[in-house]
Scaffold this motif. Structure first.
Motif, PDB file in Angstrom:
ATOM      1  N   ALA A  10       0.855  -1.199   0.000  1.00  0.00           N
ATOM      2  CA  ALA A  10       0.000   0.000   0.000  1.00  0.00           C
ATOM      3  C   ALA A  10       0.884   1.240   0.000  1.00  0.00           C
ATOM      4  O   ALA A  10       1.913   1.266   0.673  1.00  0.00           O
ATOM      5  CB  ALA A  10      -0.905  -0.019   1.222  1.00  0.00           C
ATOM      6  N   GLU A  12      -0.562   4.180   0.706  1.00  0.00           N
ATOM      7  CA  GLU A  12      -1.216   5.039   1.709  1.00  0.00           C
ATOM      8  C   GLU A  12      -2.053   4.169   2.643  1.00  0.00           C
ATOM      9  O   GLU A  12      -2.720   3.243   2.191  1.00  0.00           O
ATOM     10  CB  GLU A  12      -2.113   6.083   1.039  1.00  0.00           C
ATOM     11  CG  GLU A  12      -2.840   7.011   2.027  1.00  0.00           C
ATOM     12  CD  GLU A  12      -3.778   8.004   1.324  1.00  0.00           C
ATOM     13  OE1 GLU A  12      -3.546   8.311   0.136  1.00  0.00           O
ATOM     14  OE2 GLU A  12      -4.777   8.431   1.953  1.00  0.00           O
ATOM     15  N   THR A  13      -1.986   4.467   3.922  1.00  0.00           N
ATOM     16  CA  THR A  13      -2.903   3.833   4.884  1.00  0.00           C
ATOM     17  C   THR A  13      -3.492   4.943   5.740  1.00  0.00           C
ATOM     18  O   THR A  13      -2.919   6.032   5.858  1.00  0.00           O
ATOM     19  CB  THR A  13      -2.182   2.828   5.806  1.00  0.00           C
ATOM     20  OG1 THR A  13      -1.245   3.540   6.622  1.00  0.00           O
ATOM     21  CG2 THR A  13      -1.464   1.751   4.996  1.00  0.00           C
ATOM     22  N   THR A  15      -6.990   5.923   8.826  1.00  0.00           N
ATOM     23  CA  THR A  15      -8.145   5.506   9.630  1.00  0.00           C
ATOM     24  C   THR A  15      -9.241   6.556   9.466  1.00  0.00           C
ATOM     25  O   THR A  15      -8.968   7.726   9.181  1.00  0.00           O
ATOM     26  CB  THR A  15      -7.778   5.383  11.124  1.00  0.00           C
ATOM     27  OG1 THR A  15      -7.298   6.650  11.592  1.00  0.00           O
ATOM     28  CG2 THR A  15      -6.724   4.303  11.349  1.00  0.00           C
ATOM     29  N   TYR A  25      -9.953   1.054   9.481  1.00  0.00           N
ATOM     30  CA  TYR A  25      -8.637   1.061   8.843  1.00  0.00           C
ATOM     31  C   TYR A  25      -8.844   0.924   7.344  1.00  0.00           C
ATOM     32  O   TYR A  25      -9.652   0.091   6.877  1.00  0.00           O
ATOM     33  CB  TYR A  25      -7.774  -0.105   9.348  1.00  0.00           C
ATOM     34  CG  TYR A  25      -6.537  -0.350   8.503  1.00  0.00           C
ATOM     35  CD1 TYR A  25      -6.552  -1.294   7.476  1.00  0.00           C
ATOM     36  CD2 TYR A  25      -5.373   0.403   8.686  1.00  0.00           C
ATOM     37  CE1 TYR A  25      -5.435  -1.508   6.678  1.00  0.00           C
ATOM     38  CE2 TYR A  25      -4.248   0.198   7.895  1.00  0.00           C
ATOM     39  CZ  TYR A  25      -4.288  -0.760   6.880  1.00  0.00           C
ATOM     40  OH  TYR A  25      -3.178  -0.968   6.087  1.00  0.00           O
ATOM     41  N   TYR A  26      -8.128   1.743   6.558  1.00  0.00           N
ATOM     42  CA  TYR A  26      -8.178   1.571   5.105  1.00  0.00           C
ATOM     43  C   TYR A  26      -6.772   1.685   4.530  1.00  0.00           C
ATOM     44  O   TYR A  26      -5.848   2.206   5.182  1.00  0.00           O
ATOM     45  CB  TYR A  26      -9.115   2.603   4.447  1.00  0.00           C
ATOM     46  CG  TYR A  26      -8.627   4.039   4.529  1.00  0.00           C
ATOM     47  CD1 TYR A  26      -9.064   4.879   5.552  1.00  0.00           C
ATOM     48  CD2 TYR A  26      -7.738   4.557   3.580  1.00  0.00           C
ATOM     49  CE1 TYR A  26      -8.612   6.198   5.633  1.00  0.00           C
ATOM     50  CE2 TYR A  26      -7.286   5.872   3.665  1.00  0.00           C
ATOM     51  CZ  TYR A  26      -7.727   6.673   4.687  1.00  0.00           C
ATOM     52  OH  TYR A  26      -7.280   7.976   4.778  1.00  0.00           O
ATOM     53  N   GLU A  27      -6.611   1.218   3.304  1.00  0.00           N
ATOM     54  CA  GLU A  27      -5.324   1.344   2.609  1.00  0.00           C
ATOM     55  C   GLU A  27      -5.568   1.516   1.125  1.00  0.00           C
ATOM     56  O   GLU A  27      -6.614   1.106   0.591  1.00  0.00           O
ATOM     57  CB  GLU A  27      -4.474   0.091   2.842  1.00  0.00           C
ATOM     58  CG  GLU A  27      -5.104  -1.189   2.286  1.00  0.00           C
ATOM     59  CD  GLU A  27      -4.088  -2.266   1.985  1.00  0.00           C
ATOM     60  OE1 GLU A  27      -3.457  -2.757   2.936  1.00  0.00           O
ATOM     61  OE2 GLU A  27      -3.934  -2.603   0.800  1.00  0.00           O
ATOM     62  N   SER A  29      -3.547   1.082  -2.724  1.00  0.00           N
ATOM     63  CA  SER A  29      -2.364   0.571  -3.438  1.00  0.00           C
ATOM     64  C   SER A  29      -2.606   0.713  -4.940  1.00  0.00           C
ATOM     65  O   SER A  29      -3.672   1.158  -5.364  1.00  0.00           O
ATOM     66  CB  SER A  29      -2.137  -0.907  -3.078  1.00  0.00           C
ATOM     67  OG  SER A  29      -3.298  -1.677  -3.344  1.00  0.00           O
ATOM     68  N   GLU A  50      -3.199  -8.841   2.262  1.00  0.00           N
ATOM     69  CA  GLU A  50      -2.382  -8.355   1.135  1.00  0.00           C
ATOM     70  C   GLU A  50      -2.796  -9.026  -0.170  1.00  0.00           C
ATOM     71  O   GLU A  50      -2.712  -8.435  -1.241  1.00  0.00           O
ATOM     72  CB  GLU A  50      -0.900  -8.618   1.436  1.00  0.00           C
ATOM     73  CG  GLU A  50      -0.375  -7.812   2.620  1.00  0.00           C
ATOM     74  CD  GLU A  50       1.082  -8.135   2.921  1.00  0.00           C
ATOM     75  OE1 GLU A  50       1.709  -7.405   3.717  1.00  0.00           O
ATOM     76  OE2 GLU A  50       1.609  -9.111   2.327  1.00  0.00           O
ATOM     77  N   LYS A  73      -7.900  -4.583  11.151  1.00  0.00           N
ATOM     78  CA  LYS A  73      -7.236  -3.525  11.922  1.00  0.00           C
ATOM     79  C   LYS A  73      -8.187  -2.416  12.358  1.00  0.00           C
ATOM     80  O   LYS A  73      -7.759  -1.415  12.932  1.00  0.00           O
ATOM     81  CB  LYS A  73      -6.098  -2.928  11.066  1.00  0.00           C
ATOM     82  CG  LYS A  73      -4.979  -3.912  10.735  1.00  0.00           C
ATOM     83  CD  LYS A  73      -3.951  -3.282   9.802  1.00  0.00           C
ATOM     84  CE  LYS A  73      -2.870  -4.302   9.400  1.00  0.00           C
ATOM     85  NZ  LYS A  73      -1.979  -3.779   8.315  1.00  0.00           N
TER      86      LYS A  73
END
Ligand SMILES: CNCC(=O)c1nnc(C(C)(C)C)o1
Length: 316
Positions: A10, A12-13, A15, A25-27, A29, A50, A73
Protein backbone atom coordinates in the motif's frame (compact mmCIF):
# COMPACT_ATOMS: atom_id res chain seq x y z
CA UNK A 1 -3.34 -18.73 -8.21
CA UNK A 2 -1.15 -18.05 -11.27
CA UNK A 3 -3.74 -15.53 -12.55
CA UNK A 4 -3.20 -12.95 -9.77
CA UNK A 5 -1.06 -9.86 -10.17
CA UNK A 6 2.25 -9.69 -8.27
CA UNK A 7 2.41 -8.76 -4.60
CA UNK A 8 2.37 -5.00 -4.00
CA UNK A 9 2.43 -2.75 -0.96
CA UNK A 10 0.00 0.00 0.00
CA UNK A 11 1.27 3.51 -0.73
CA UNK A 12 -1.22 5.04 1.71
CA UNK A 13 -2.90 3.83 4.88
CA UNK A 14 -5.29 5.67 7.17
CA UNK A 15 -8.15 5.51 9.63
CA UNK A 16 -11.62 6.99 9.50
CA UNK A 17 -13.86 7.47 12.57
CA UNK A 18 -17.36 6.43 11.47
CA UNK A 19 -19.27 6.41 14.78
CA UNK A 20 -18.83 7.17 18.51
CA UNK A 21 -17.39 3.66 18.80
CA UNK A 22 -15.94 2.54 15.46
CA UNK A 23 -12.81 3.63 13.57
CA UNK A 24 -12.06 1.95 10.22
CA UNK A 25 -8.64 1.06 8.84
CA UNK A 26 -8.18 1.57 5.10
CA UNK A 27 -5.32 1.34 2.61
CA UNK A 28 -4.68 2.35 -0.97
CA UNK A 29 -2.36 0.57 -3.44
CA UNK A 30 -1.73 0.45 -7.19
CA UNK A 31 -1.95 3.61 -9.32
CA UNK A 32 -2.49 6.80 -7.27
CA UNK A 33 -4.18 8.39 -10.31
CA UNK A 34 -5.84 5.18 -11.46
CA UNK A 35 -9.43 4.01 -11.76
CA UNK A 36 -10.86 3.58 -8.22
CA UNK A 37 -11.99 0.13 -7.08
CA UNK A 38 -13.14 -0.81 -3.59
CA UNK A 39 -12.69 -4.36 -2.21
CA UNK A 40 -15.42 -5.50 0.21
CA UNK A 41 -14.15 -8.39 2.35
CA UNK A 42 -16.10 -11.40 3.49
CA UNK A 43 -17.37 -12.76 6.77
CA UNK A 44 -18.56 -10.37 7.87
CA UNK A 45 -15.63 -10.00 10.22
CA UNK A 46 -12.98 -11.53 7.95
CA UNK A 47 -10.91 -8.40 7.35
CA UNK A 48 -8.65 -7.74 4.38
CA UNK A 49 -5.26 -9.22 3.50
CA UNK A 50 -2.38 -8.36 1.14
CA UNK A 51 -3.68 -11.00 -1.26
CA UNK A 52 -6.83 -8.97 -1.83
CA UNK A 53 -4.84 -6.29 -3.72
CA UNK A 54 -3.80 -8.82 -6.38
CA UNK A 55 -7.10 -9.15 -8.27
CA UNK A 56 -6.49 -5.73 -9.87
CA UNK A 57 -3.93 -4.43 -12.38
CA UNK A 58 -1.86 -2.04 -10.24
CA UNK A 59 -0.97 0.01 -13.33
CA UNK A 60 -4.66 0.72 -13.95
CA UNK A 61 -6.49 0.66 -10.62
CA UNK A 62 -6.40 2.76 -7.47
CA UNK A 63 -7.08 -0.18 -5.14
CA UNK A 64 -8.95 0.63 -1.93
CA UNK A 65 -9.22 -1.96 0.83
CA UNK A 66 -10.82 -1.29 4.20
CA UNK A 67 -11.58 -3.42 7.24
CA UNK A 68 -15.28 -3.31 8.11
CA UNK A 69 -16.46 -2.50 11.65
CA UNK A 70 -14.75 -4.69 14.27
CA UNK A 71 -12.73 -6.52 11.60
CA UNK A 72 -9.01 -6.72 10.87
CA UNK A 73 -7.24 -3.53 11.92
CA UNK A 74 -10.46 -1.57 12.49
CA UNK A 75 -11.22 -0.84 16.14
CA UNK A 76 -12.52 -1.87 18.58
CA UNK A 77 -11.93 -5.47 17.45
CA UNK A 78 -14.96 -7.77 17.37
CA UNK A 79 -17.25 -4.98 18.64
CA UNK A 80 -20.91 -5.73 17.85
CA UNK A 81 -22.44 -2.41 18.91
CA UNK A 82 -23.53 -0.12 16.04
CA UNK A 83 -22.54 -2.95 13.68
CA UNK A 84 -25.26 -3.84 11.16
CA UNK A 85 -25.60 -4.30 7.40
CA UNK A 86 -26.88 -0.76 7.05
CA UNK A 87 -24.09 0.76 9.16
CA UNK A 88 -21.63 -0.91 6.78
CA UNK A 89 -23.48 0.35 3.69
CA UNK A 90 -23.12 3.89 5.04
CA UNK A 91 -19.44 3.23 5.82
CA UNK A 92 -18.76 2.37 2.17
CA UNK A 93 -20.14 5.79 1.25
CA UNK A 94 -18.15 7.44 4.08
CA UNK A 95 -14.93 5.90 2.75
CA UNK A 96 -15.77 7.01 -0.81
CA UNK A 97 -16.44 10.60 0.23
CA UNK A 98 -13.45 10.69 2.59
CA UNK A 99 -11.16 9.70 -0.29
CA UNK A 100 -12.80 12.14 -2.71
CA UNK A 101 -13.91 9.42 -5.13
CA UNK A 102 -16.78 10.19 -7.54
CA UNK A 103 -17.43 6.72 -8.95
CA UNK A 104 -15.76 3.34 -8.44
CA UNK A 105 -15.84 -0.33 -9.33
CA UNK A 106 -17.18 -2.41 -6.41
CA UNK A 107 -15.69 -5.91 -5.87
CA UNK A 108 -16.97 -8.34 -3.25
CA UNK A 109 -17.14 -12.08 -2.53
CA UNK A 110 -19.34 -14.05 -0.15
CA UNK A 111 -20.43 -11.55 2.53
CA UNK A 112 -18.58 -9.01 0.37
CA UNK A 113 -21.11 -9.78 -2.39
CA UNK A 114 -23.92 -9.23 0.13
CA UNK A 115 -22.54 -5.85 1.11
CA UNK A 116 -21.83 -4.95 -2.53
CA UNK A 117 -25.47 -5.66 -3.46
CA UNK A 118 -26.84 -3.81 -0.42
CA UNK A 119 -24.56 -0.83 -1.17
CA UNK A 120 -25.31 -0.69 -4.92
CA UNK A 121 -29.06 -1.07 -4.35
CA UNK A 122 -28.91 1.80 -1.86
CA UNK A 123 -26.42 4.00 -3.72
CA UNK A 124 -26.37 2.95 -7.43
CA UNK A 125 -25.01 6.29 -8.70
CA UNK A 126 -21.34 5.93 -7.61
CA UNK A 127 -21.10 2.30 -8.82
CA UNK A 128 -19.37 1.98 -12.23
CA UNK A 129 -19.38 -1.85 -12.22
CA UNK A 130 -19.85 -4.84 -9.92
CA UNK A 131 -17.63 -7.93 -9.62
CA UNK A 132 -19.36 -10.49 -7.37
CA UNK A 133 -18.11 -13.92 -6.23
CA UNK A 134 -19.68 -16.70 -4.17
CA UNK A 135 -23.07 -15.03 -3.97
CA UNK A 136 -24.55 -14.73 -0.48
CA UNK A 137 -27.79 -12.83 0.26
CA UNK A 138 -28.28 -13.97 3.87
CA UNK A 139 -31.60 -15.71 3.23
CA UNK A 140 -32.78 -18.13 5.93
CA UNK A 141 -32.38 -21.04 3.50
CA UNK A 142 -28.74 -20.12 2.94
CA UNK A 143 -28.01 -20.02 6.66
CA UNK A 144 -29.83 -23.32 7.33
CA UNK A 145 -27.84 -25.03 4.56
CA UNK A 146 -24.44 -24.09 6.00
CA UNK A 147 -25.15 -24.01 9.74
CA UNK A 148 -27.88 -26.63 10.32
CA UNK A 149 -28.52 -29.23 7.61
CA UNK A 150 -26.71 -29.23 4.29
CA UNK A 151 -22.95 -28.87 4.23
CA UNK A 152 -22.98 -31.19 7.24
CA UNK A 153 -23.71 -34.08 4.80
CA UNK A 154 -20.71 -33.23 2.62
CA UNK A 155 -18.15 -32.60 5.39
CA UNK A 156 -19.40 -34.90 8.19
CA UNK A 157 -16.08 -35.12 10.00
CA UNK A 158 -15.65 -31.30 10.13
CA UNK A 159 -19.31 -31.04 11.15
CA UNK A 160 -18.67 -33.22 14.19
CA UNK A 161 -15.96 -30.74 15.26
CA UNK A 162 -18.36 -27.83 14.67
CA UNK A 163 -21.09 -29.27 16.89
CA UNK A 164 -18.67 -30.48 19.60
CA UNK A 165 -18.86 -27.32 21.80
CA UNK A 166 -22.69 -27.35 21.70
CA UNK A 167 -24.70 -29.49 24.17
CA UNK A 168 -26.83 -32.09 22.29
CA UNK A 169 -30.04 -30.54 23.62
CA UNK A 170 -29.17 -27.25 21.87
CA UNK A 171 -28.05 -28.64 18.49
CA UNK A 172 -31.44 -28.13 16.82
CA UNK A 173 -30.67 -24.39 16.64
CA UNK A 174 -26.93 -24.01 16.06
CA UNK A 175 -27.15 -20.28 15.32
CA UNK A 176 -28.79 -19.62 18.70
CA UNK A 177 -26.49 -22.00 20.56
CA UNK A 178 -23.36 -20.41 19.10
CA UNK A 179 -24.79 -16.92 19.76
CA UNK A 180 -24.90 -17.78 23.45
CA UNK A 181 -21.34 -19.10 23.60
CA UNK A 182 -19.84 -16.39 21.34
CA UNK A 183 -21.25 -13.76 23.70
CA UNK A 184 -20.20 -15.55 26.89
CA UNK A 185 -18.31 -13.62 29.58
CA UNK A 186 -16.21 -16.74 30.02
CA UNK A 187 -13.17 -16.26 27.74
CA UNK A 188 -12.53 -20.01 27.50
CA UNK A 189 -16.09 -20.73 26.34
CA UNK A 190 -16.12 -17.78 23.92
CA UNK A 191 -12.75 -18.59 22.32
CA UNK A 192 -13.47 -22.32 22.01
CA UNK A 193 -16.68 -21.47 20.21
CA UNK A 194 -14.93 -18.87 18.02
CA UNK A 195 -12.24 -21.33 16.95
CA UNK A 196 -14.80 -24.06 16.19
CA UNK A 197 -17.08 -21.66 14.25
CA UNK A 198 -14.17 -20.27 12.21
CA UNK A 199 -12.61 -23.71 11.57
CA UNK A 200 -15.96 -24.97 10.22
CA UNK A 201 -15.92 -22.30 7.54
CA UNK A 202 -12.20 -22.49 6.78
CA UNK A 203 -12.37 -26.30 6.48
CA UNK A 204 -15.13 -26.15 3.86
CA UNK A 205 -14.07 -23.16 1.73
CA UNK A 206 -12.06 -24.99 -0.96
CA UNK A 207 -12.25 -28.18 -3.02
CA UNK A 208 -8.95 -29.19 -1.39
CA UNK A 209 -8.40 -28.32 2.26
CA UNK A 210 -6.85 -24.85 2.67
CA UNK A 211 -4.47 -25.53 5.57
CA UNK A 212 -3.43 -21.84 5.71
CA UNK A 213 -7.07 -20.84 6.18
CA UNK A 214 -7.62 -23.52 8.83
CA UNK A 215 -4.54 -22.31 10.75
CA UNK A 216 -5.93 -18.75 10.55
CA UNK A 217 -9.09 -20.03 12.22
CA UNK A 218 -6.95 -21.06 15.20
CA UNK A 219 -5.61 -17.50 15.70
CA UNK A 220 -7.72 -16.30 18.64
CA UNK A 221 -7.93 -12.60 17.74
CA UNK A 222 -8.94 -13.28 14.13
CA UNK A 223 -11.31 -16.13 15.05
CA UNK A 224 -12.94 -14.06 17.79
CA UNK A 225 -13.75 -11.20 15.41
CA UNK A 226 -14.75 -13.44 12.48
CA UNK A 227 -17.02 -15.71 14.53
CA UNK A 228 -18.62 -13.06 16.74
CA UNK A 229 -19.38 -10.68 13.89
CA UNK A 230 -20.61 -13.39 11.47
CA UNK A 231 -22.88 -14.92 14.10
CA UNK A 232 -24.15 -11.46 15.16
CA UNK A 233 -25.17 -10.64 11.56
CA UNK A 234 -26.69 -14.06 10.89
CA UNK A 235 -28.50 -14.33 14.24
CA UNK A 236 -30.12 -10.98 13.37
CA UNK A 237 -30.79 -12.06 9.76
CA UNK A 238 -28.78 -9.12 8.47
CA UNK A 239 -31.51 -6.67 9.58
CA UNK A 240 -33.21 -7.46 6.25
CA UNK A 241 -36.42 -9.08 5.03
CA UNK A 242 -35.79 -12.64 3.86
CA UNK A 243 -34.68 -12.31 0.21
CA UNK A 244 -34.67 -8.50 0.30
CA UNK A 245 -31.54 -8.13 -1.85
CA UNK A 246 -33.14 -10.23 -4.63
CA UNK A 247 -36.49 -8.40 -4.68
CA UNK A 248 -37.44 -6.88 -8.05
CA UNK A 249 -37.60 -3.36 -6.59
CA UNK A 250 -34.01 -3.75 -5.38
CA UNK A 251 -32.53 -5.44 -8.44
CA UNK A 252 -34.18 -2.93 -10.79
CA UNK A 253 -31.98 -0.23 -9.23
CA UNK A 254 -28.78 -1.99 -10.40
CA UNK A 255 -29.70 -3.71 -13.69
CA UNK A 256 -28.00 -0.91 -15.65
CA UNK A 257 -24.66 -1.52 -13.87
CA UNK A 258 -22.11 -3.69 -15.77
CA UNK A 259 -21.84 -6.79 -13.56
CA UNK A 260 -19.90 -10.08 -13.52
CA UNK A 261 -20.94 -12.99 -11.27
CA UNK A 262 -18.36 -15.74 -10.54
CA UNK A 263 -19.58 -18.82 -8.64
CA UNK A 264 -17.90 -22.11 -7.73
CA UNK A 265 -19.98 -25.17 -8.70
CA UNK A 266 -19.03 -26.94 -5.49
CA UNK A 267 -19.32 -23.93 -3.18
CA UNK A 268 -20.80 -25.44 -0.01
CA UNK A 269 -20.69 -22.21 2.02
CA UNK A 270 -22.69 -20.11 -0.46
CA UNK A 271 -24.22 -22.73 -2.81
CA UNK A 272 -24.83 -21.88 -6.46
CA UNK A 273 -28.59 -21.69 -5.98
CA UNK A 274 -28.27 -18.08 -4.80
CA UNK A 275 -25.98 -17.03 -7.65
CA UNK A 276 -28.50 -18.56 -10.05
CA UNK A 277 -31.38 -16.71 -8.36
CA UNK A 278 -29.41 -13.46 -8.79
CA UNK A 279 -28.75 -14.23 -12.46
CA UNK A 280 -32.45 -14.95 -13.10
CA UNK A 281 -33.39 -11.65 -11.40
CA UNK A 282 -30.55 -9.78 -13.13
CA UNK A 283 -30.29 -11.35 -16.64
CA UNK A 284 -27.97 -8.61 -17.93
CA UNK A 285 -25.22 -9.77 -15.55
CA UNK A 286 -22.37 -11.88 -17.00
CA UNK A 287 -22.56 -15.25 -15.22
CA UNK A 288 -19.84 -17.88 -14.70
CA UNK A 289 -20.07 -21.19 -12.86
CA UNK A 290 -16.53 -22.53 -12.29
CA UNK A 291 -16.79 -26.33 -12.74
CA UNK A 292 -13.94 -27.42 -10.45
CA UNK A 293 -14.11 -24.87 -7.64
CA UNK A 294 -15.58 -24.36 -4.20
CA UNK A 295 -16.17 -21.10 -2.31
CA UNK A 296 -12.77 -19.45 -2.01
CA UNK A 297 -11.56 -16.65 -4.29
CA UNK A 298 -8.20 -18.47 -4.12
CA UNK A 299 -9.52 -21.37 -6.24
CA UNK A 300 -7.62 -21.20 -9.55
CA UNK A 301 -10.66 -21.08 -11.82
CA UNK A 302 -12.33 -18.41 -9.67
CA UNK A 303 -9.19 -16.23 -9.36
CA UNK A 304 -8.71 -16.35 -13.16
CA UNK A 305 -12.28 -15.18 -13.88
CA UNK A 306 -12.13 -12.47 -11.21
CA UNK A 307 -8.99 -11.01 -12.78
CA UNK A 308 -10.60 -11.24 -16.23
CA UNK A 309 -13.58 -9.33 -14.81
CA UNK A 310 -11.49 -6.52 -13.32
CA UNK A 311 -9.58 -6.27 -16.60
CA UNK A 312 -12.89 -6.10 -18.46
CA UNK A 313 -13.78 -2.96 -16.45
CA UNK A 314 -10.35 -1.32 -16.63
CA UNK A 315 -11.54 1.18 -19.28
CA UNK A 316 -14.63 2.41 -17.41
C1 LIG B 1 -21.03 -16.15 4.61
N1 LIG B 1 -19.68 -16.02 5.11
C2 LIG B 1 -18.70 -16.45 4.19
C3 LIG B 1 -17.74 -15.32 3.91
O1 LIG B 1 -18.14 -14.19 3.73
C4 LIG B 1 -16.34 -15.66 3.91
N2 LIG B 1 -15.83 -16.82 3.57
N3 LIG B 1 -14.47 -16.68 3.70
C5 LIG B 1 -14.22 -15.47 4.12
C6 LIG B 1 -12.86 -14.92 4.40
C7 LIG B 1 -11.97 -15.12 3.19
C8 LIG B 1 -12.90 -13.43 4.72
C9 LIG B 1 -12.27 -15.67 5.58
O2 LIG B 1 -15.37 -14.77 4.26
Amino acid sequence: MASLYAEISAFETGTLKVSDIHTLYYEISGNENGKPVVFLHGGPGGGTSELDRRYFDPEVYKIILFDQRGSGKSTPSACLEHNTTWDLVEDVERIRKHLGIHKWVVFGGSWGSTLALAYAETYPEPVKALVLRGIFTLRKSELVFFYQNGTSHIFPEAWDEFIAPIPEAERDDMMKAYHSQLNSDDDAIRLRAARAWSKWEMSTSRMNLDLEAVERAAQDDWANAFARIENHFFFNEGWMRDGQLLEKQAIDKIRHIPTVIVQGRYDVICPATTAWALKKAFPEAEFHIVPNAGHSSKEDGIAKLLVEATNKFRHL
